[in-house]
Design a protein around this motif. Structure first.
Motif, mmCIF file in Angstrom:
data_model
loop_
_atom_site.group_PDB
_atom_site.id
_atom_site.type_symbol
_atom_site.label_atom_id
_atom_site.label_comp_id
_atom_site.label_asym_id
_atom_site.label_seq_id
_atom_site.Cartn_x
_atom_site.Cartn_y
_atom_site.Cartn_z
ATOM 1 N N THR A 75 5.376 -9.002 -3.183
ATOM 2 C CA THR A 75 5.780 -10.403 -2.255
ATOM 3 C C THR A 75 5.591 -11.519 -2.895
ATOM 4 O O THR A 75 4.229 -11.534 -3.713
ATOM 5 C CB THR A 75 5.429 -10.262 -0.726
ATOM 6 N N THR A 76 5.981 -12.457 -2.604
ATOM 7 C CA THR A 76 5.642 -14.051 -3.175
ATOM 8 C C THR A 76 4.969 -14.707 -2.105
ATOM 9 O O THR A 76 4.282 -15.831 -2.364
ATOM 10 C CB THR A 76 6.769 -14.722 -3.603
ATOM 11 N N HIS A 77 4.807 -14.454 -0.879
ATOM 12 C CA HIS A 77 4.581 -14.914 0.321
ATOM 13 C C HIS A 77 3.606 -14.530 1.110
ATOM 14 O O HIS A 77 3.365 -14.891 2.356
ATOM 15 C CB HIS A 77 5.451 -15.772 0.996
ATOM 16 N N ARG A 78 3.350 -13.184 1.040
ATOM 17 C CA ARG A 78 2.728 -12.288 2.167
ATOM 18 C C ARG A 78 1.341 -11.756 1.600
ATOM 19 O O ARG A 78 1.232 -11.202 0.587
ATOM 20 C CB ARG A 78 3.686 -11.382 2.889
#
Length: 119
Positions: A75-78
């Motif tokens: 993921t890129t944000h988690r």
């Protein structure tokens, strides 16, 4: 078992967050890892890895000697939030993963040797 890992998921650990992958049965191979893993592979007794999806509050409890790793978080944000607790018998000491000699002390020794060579 003299040492257990307890991984407590503080949030939902989905496959894309990089769950912990385990290789069931490898606790019997870790004393002489290379040759025993090769033999298990050749004899087709090596079990496939598993990466259980955990929900917040789930606990994954396993023998410390089982080969395990965290898979990539794609993921890129988690982030993956897990509380890790290792419980052992009083006599157990892991000198393989946690050697008595500090990595920082080894780096200081190398720096001192480099400084001495420059003199």
């Amino acid at each position: 078992c003299h040492v257990l890992n307890v991984f407590l998921a503080l949030d939902h650990v989905t496959p894309d967050l990089g769950p912990t992958q385990l290789r069931p049965g490898t606790h019997v191979h870790t004393r002489n890892l290379g040759p025993l893993m090769l033999a298990a592979h050749c004899q087709k007794t090596l079990r496939k890895p598993v990466a259980p999806e955990l929900y917040g509050g789930d606990a994954l409890v396993f023998d410390y000697r089982i080969l395990h790793r965290g898979l990539a978080n794609i993921t890129t944000h988690r982030n993956r939030y897990i509380l890790v607790v290792t419980v052992s018998q009083d006599w157990f000491e892991d000198v393989w993963n946690f050697p008595r000699r500090s990595l920082f002390a080894a780096a200081d020794d190398e720096k001192d040797a480099d400084d001495t060579e420059k003199l």
